[in-house]
Write an enzyme that holds these catalytic residues in place. Structure first.
Site, PDB file in Angstrom:
ATOM      1  N   CYS A  30       0.832  -1.214   0.000  1.00 22.43           N
ATOM      2  CA  CYS A  30       0.000   0.000   0.000  1.00 22.43           C
ATOM      3  C   CYS A  30       0.866   1.264   0.000  1.00 22.43           C
ATOM      4  O   CYS A  30       1.584   1.525   0.972  1.00 22.43           O
ATOM      5  CB  CYS A  30      -0.906  -0.054   1.234  1.00 22.43           C
ATOM      6  SG  CYS A  30      -1.712   1.485   1.658  1.00 22.43           S
ATOM      7  N   CYS A  33       0.164   3.746   2.807  1.00 21.69           N
ATOM      8  CA  CYS A  33       0.637   3.168   4.078  1.00 21.69           C
ATOM      9  C   CYS A  33       2.130   3.422   4.234  1.00 21.69           C
ATOM     10  O   CYS A  33       2.598   3.787   5.323  1.00 21.69           O
ATOM     11  CB  CYS A  33       0.371   1.665   4.120  1.00 21.69           C
ATOM     12  SG  CYS A  33      -1.364   1.204   3.996  1.00 21.69           S
TER      13      CYS A  33
END
Length: 102
Positions: A30, A33
């Site tokens: 991600c 993230c």
């Protein structure tokens, strides 16, 4: 620095904690993230002693993500005395993450 925990550790470290706990639900693939990781680590250092900060990989612990309705990542949830106190979805600026503790 935020510590990564497993599903097996979640109840003990998060739900039974005697202080607030910020959990970063993330995945290694991600992008947002990865962008949040340095901020989460900074916050972990700043709140050490008064709160705990953990990361949980949604791919390794899908049952925990499902339990808390995590549909998008990163999702940040602050738990207090085992209950969800606040949460935010998506990359957040540091002040917004710190405000989750209030």
């Amino acid at each position: 620095m935020a510590t990564q925990i497993t599903a097996a550790e979640f109840d003990e470290k998060v739900l039974k904690a005697d202080k607030p706990v910020l959990v970063d639900f993330f995945a290694t693939w991600c992008g947002p993230c990865k962008m949040m990781a340095p901020t989460i680590d900074q916050i972990a250092t700043e709140v050490a002693g008064t709160a705990d900060v953990y990361k949980i990989d949604v791919d390794q612990a899908p049952e925990i993500a499902q339990r808390y309705g995590v549909m998008s990542i990163p999702t940040l949830i602050v738990f207090d005395k085992g209950q969800v106190k606040n949460q935010a979805v998506g990359a957040q600026p540091k002040p917004a993450v710190m405000a989750l503790f209030d």
